[in-house]
Motif scaffolding. Structure first.
Motif, PDB file in Angstrom:
ATOM      1  N   ASP A 141      16.084  18.309   3.711  1.00  0.00           N
ATOM      2  CA  ASP A 141      16.024  17.021   3.022  1.00  0.00           C
ATOM      3  C   ASP A 141      14.758  17.085   2.168  1.00  0.00           C
ATOM      4  OD1 ASP A 141      15.380  14.253   2.513  1.00  0.00           O
ATOM      5  OD2 ASP A 141      16.932  13.706   3.948  1.00  0.00           O
ATOM      6  N   ASP A 164      11.123  13.430  -1.628  1.00  0.00           N
ATOM      7  CA  ASP A 164      12.400  13.132  -0.972  1.00  0.00           C
ATOM      8  C   ASP A 164      13.423  12.735  -2.035  1.00  0.00           C
ATOM      9  OD1 ASP A 164      14.498  12.266   0.589  1.00  0.00           O
ATOM     10  OD2 ASP A 164      13.423  10.598   1.498  1.00  0.00           O
ATOM     11  N   PRO A 165      14.404  13.587  -2.330  1.00  0.00           N
ATOM     12  CA  PRO A 165      14.753  14.863  -1.735  1.00  0.00           C
ATOM     13  C   PRO A 165      14.514  16.034  -2.673  1.00  0.00           C
ATOM     14  CG  PRO A 165      16.646  14.071  -2.902  1.00  0.00           C
ATOM     15  CD  PRO A 165      15.482  13.169  -3.267  1.00  0.00           C
ATOM     16  N   HIS A 180      20.409  16.448   0.134  1.00  0.00           N
ATOM     17  CA  HIS A 180      20.912  15.363  -0.703  1.00  0.00           C
ATOM     18  C   HIS A 180      20.217  15.368  -2.057  1.00  0.00           C
ATOM     19  CE1 HIS A 180      17.750  12.123  -0.342  1.00  0.00           C
ATOM     20  NE2 HIS A 180      17.489  12.674   0.822  1.00  0.00           N
ATOM     21  N   GLU A 186      22.841   9.792  -0.058  1.00  0.00           N
ATOM     22  CA  GLU A 186      22.320   9.935   1.316  1.00  0.00           C
ATOM     23  C   GLU A 186      21.443   8.764   1.684  1.00  0.00           C
ATOM     24  OE1 GLU A 186      19.210  11.288   4.327  1.00  0.00           O
ATOM     25  OE2 GLU A 186      19.006  10.413   2.354  1.00  0.00           O
ATOM     26  N   GLU A 187      20.640   8.323   0.701  1.00  0.00           N
ATOM     27  CA  GLU A 187      19.628   7.308   1.006  1.00  0.00           C
ATOM     28  C   GLU A 187      20.245   5.998   1.492  1.00  0.00           C
ATOM     29  OE1 GLU A 187      16.700   7.805   1.481  1.00  0.00           O
ATOM     30  OE2 GLU A 187      15.908   9.392   0.199  1.00  0.00           O
TER      31      GLU A 187
HETATM   32 ZN   LIG Z   1      15.796  12.231   2.015  1.00  0.00          ZN
END
Ligand SMILES: [Zn+2]
Length: 763
Positions: A457, A390-391, A380, A428-429
């Motif tokens: 990820d 992240d990410p 993502h 995505e989050e």
């Molecule tokens: Zn993530």
């Protein structure tokens, strides 16, 4: 003579005709497979010609060439750019990064790149009115107000940083005399509170610490218990390491007091308003109140331990037991009143709905022989703030993996047998929104043509060992890839562990439930923590997620400490985690080799035997946890062992057939590869799991009381969870019996897909 001659002529004619027909048929076959004609045959370095390619295995010599091509300096540069500005889902910077990636892939030599965009319901705080937690005295004067933002600890400008919030929290301003501390906010914590402290949370605000279970589950459980609002904090016991080093970011990677963990509270996946279907312009959109799964109806908000201390210090009530104590230097109490009983807690939450775009970037390198079979690689793109871990650590790695493969294709010296599809997922989050919408949109294609999905990820959240979670079919291919990749850790190499695999095997050895070592590194099962979930649960695409991680035995922390805070910066990665980007490079090399092997091998490198023994292992775990009660209630319980043993036999027969396969027959090869690809899909029940129709895999799904954790036989384990407390226990047992019969049927049905052409029907 004449007769003889004419008979000879006839023979020649017949032979020629036969040759023409054979030529025609072969031509059709080649045409069928070579929809990307002459790409490889133009250049004979690795491939003598397309017709030979139908039956030749991928050239393993290319593997070292590709692995060596991965550059740590590239990954560092990509990460520096990607994390230079906040790129929250659907914001202009996120959309710009999507366009930039498309251009990067086209420049690198991809055959095609498309943006797949969906209008979806996201959530954000009001920029003009951030969220506050306040303590009020008896006259409603503010005695404490939380800072609107996390502290700026490094001094540089921080434009566009979204203040701490929990996505999909209900907005609202609630003021209450009662604040109850409920440890991690799990089901067992509320049970303990009721039974041992005689406290309920109905009509009160709860304060829980992050960790152990998914935050969305915490909100759901609080709401079920009648709480009016939930405040979640990162306790030092779960996000720092005071025993070793009391320093925090920016000196170390430990979470500073102001660090807050943003995150979604949606327990479903995809656009909340268009469940089951893609969020197209023409899609039917539910109203927010009628949608299932429901969005939180209470305000939820994340705070750092600096703010939590201010609240906990003022709380009265009984002292909590040792397991409930965190790492703040105060006496933890249950509440619910404050030391001054006239005081009140106030949540002033502006977090509300916004419609934004979830944009996926889908790029393809066409396969030379089987372009309609896809090896997918995804990550993502959206981050809560800078997202350097992240990410974007994963995005930087994916960019390098894709560059290395595309450059080799562009050179004309190599092209994979199958297509490689790279996916940069949006939003995505918020709940796997971009990937879920896309899977819903193209599910017909994916079910028929997608072979495997590799997910990165976070690429690097520590430098202790590789960690993988995945389906049984992919674990051997993962072992093979990691054995080929040089160890990024010099002292590990010096200790006689030259590969990534060696350190992985040493640090996370797989043991069975009797603690007997299996002689391989552990691969965990998949929950729903990232974009592999919709691919597995909806379209049955087998998947694996991998990253470098910290020592989870030594550090009993809930995640890497800076998770989802403003402090996940390039500075943190470069200075505190992976100075030379050697661990990022190692992850990228694993990604390159695993992708190459899956895309290029004549027979797809899925190990079916691993499915058989893992099924038996899951059965034994189920038996240890619930065997006696299941045996008493379900008359067919012992059949489970039988169907799994039968599955094992089918696996052996299948493996023998593959070993004796006529490798000069392209159709025989395709047939076996189709069986391998279909096996994972065979474990889906179109009806879905009991009470969870969107989760269709009967062997793995997340634990429904903790969406992060993977669980085996998830439907059954779910029904059995606290079944003795269920208001209608006998109906619940009928549900268990029904689902158990489905499990027996599905394992048997999966075994049938491995049988040969004529033999799949059994009398
Ligand atoms: Zn993530």
């Amino acid at each position: 003579m004449a007769t003889k001659q004419s008979s000879g002529m006839r023979k020649v004619l017949i032979v020629s005709l036969v040759a023409i027909v054979i030529g025609f048929v072969v031509g059709i076959l080649i045409g069928r497979f070579a929809t990307c004609p002459s790409v490889d045959s133009r250049n004979g370095v690795f491939l003598p010609g397309i017709s030979d390619r139908l039956i030749t295995d991928g050239d393993p010599a290319i593997s070292d060439v590709l692995i060596n091509e991965v550059k740590n300096t590239n990954i560092e540069q990509y990460l520096r750019e990607l994390s230079s500005r906040p790129h929250l889902a659907g914001t202009p910077v996120d959309l710009q990064q999507a366009e930039d990636l498309k251009q990067f892939w086209l420049d690198a030599g991809f055959d095609d790149v498309k943006l797949a965009s969906y209008d979806v319901l996201l959530s954000a705080p009001d920029p003009n009115h951030p969220n506050f937690i306040r303590l009020l005295d008896g006259h409603d004067n503010v005695v404490y107000e939380s800072p609107a933002k996390e502290a700026n600890l490094t001094g540089e400008d921080q434009p566009d940083v979204v203040p701490p919030f929990n996505a999909y929290s209900a907005p609202g301003k609630i003021t209450n005399n009662d604040l109850v501390y409920v440890n991690y906010g799990r089901v067992e914590d509320y049970n303990f509170l009721e039974n041992n402290a005689s406290l309920t949370v109905n009509g009160k605000i709860v304060l829980v610490r992050y960790g152990k279970i998914f935050r969305g589950s915490k909100v759901q459980i609080a709401e079920r218990h009648g709480a009016l609002g939930i405040i979640m904090f990162s306790d030092p016991a779960d996000y720092t390491w005071p025993a070793e080093d009391t320093r925090v970011y920016p000196q170390t990677w430990w979470l500073p007091p102001s660090g807050a963990q943003r995150g979604t509270t949606f327990v479903g996946s995809g656009d909340p308003l268009t469940p089951n279907y893609p969020a197209l312009d023409t899609a039917y959109r539910y109203s927010k109140d009628t949608v299932v799964p429901s969005l939180p109806k209470i305000p939820a908000h994340p705070i750092g331990y600096g703010i939590a201390e201010k609240l906990l210090r003022e709380m009265a009530g009984q002292e909590v037991p040792p397991e409930w104590r965190g790492g703040i230097n105060i006496t933890y109490r249950f509440g619910s009143k404050f030391k001054n009983p006239a005081w009140k807690i106030q949540m002033d939450i502006s977090t509300n709905d916004v419609m934004r775009k979830a944009v996926n970037v889908i790029g393809i390198i066409r396969g030379a022989v089987e372009p309609d079979r896809y090896i997918m690689f995804g990550n993502h793109r959206d981050a809560w703030v800078y997202g350097a871990i992240d990410p974007s650590s994963g995005t930087a790695v994916m960019k390098e993996v894709s560059r290395v493969l595309a450059v080799k294709v562009k050179s004309g010296k190599w092209r994979p047998r199958r297509s490689i599809m790279f996916c940069s997922w949006g939003a995505e989050e918020y709940g796997l929104v971009g990937s879920t919408e896309w899977v819903q949109h193209y599910i017909k294609n994916l079910r028929e043509r997608a072979v495997a999905y590799l997910n990165i990820d976070i690429a690097v959240q520590g430098n202790y060992t590789l960690r993988a979670t995945g389906t049984p079919l992919l674990i051997r291919a993962m072992f093979d890839a990691t054995k080929k990749v040089p160890n990024p850790n010099e002292s590990e190499k010096a200790a006689g562990r030259p590969s990534v695999y060696d350190t992985w095997f040493k640090n996370i050895p797989w043991k069975d439930k009797n603690k007997k070592p299996l002689g391989i590194p552990k691969v965990g099962s998949l929950g729903s923590g990232s974009d592999y979930a919709p691919l597995l649960q909806k379209s049955g695409v087998t998947g694996i997620d991998f990253r470098y991680t910290y020592n989870t035995d030594k550090y009993k922390i809930s995640s890497y400490p800076l998770y989802h805070s403003v402090y996940e910066t390039f500075y943190a990665v470069k200075n505190l985690m992976d100075k030379q980007f050697k661990y990022h490079q190692a992850v990228a090399r694993v990604g390159v080799e695993l992708t190459r092997n899956l895309a290029d091998s004549l027979i797809i490198p899925f190990n079916v035997s691993d499915y058989a023994w893992q099924l038996e292992e899951y059965r034994q775990t189920l038996d240890a946890d619930y065997g006696s009660v299941l045996r008493a209630k379900i008359s067919t319980y012992d059949k489970l062992q039988e169907v799994i043993a039968n599955f094992s036999k089918e696996v052996e027969a299948f493996n023998t057939r593959v070993a004796n396969l006529n490798r000069n027959d392209p159709m025989a090869i395709r047939m076996v590869n189709d069986q391998l690809t279909l096996l994972e899909k065979a474990f889906l029940d179109p009806q879905g799991l009991p009470d969870r129709p969107t989760k269709k895999h009967i062997i793995f799904a997340e634990n429904s009381n903790d969406a992060y954790a993977g669980s085996s036989f998830p439907g059954l384990v779910d029904i059995l969870f606290e079944i003795d407390k269920h208001t209608n226990m006998s109906a619940r047992w009928e549900q268990a019996k029904l689902h158990f019969s489905v499990i027996l049927y599905i394992i048997d049905a999966a075994a049938a897909t491995l049988r040969d052409v004529t033999g799949f029907v059994q009398e």
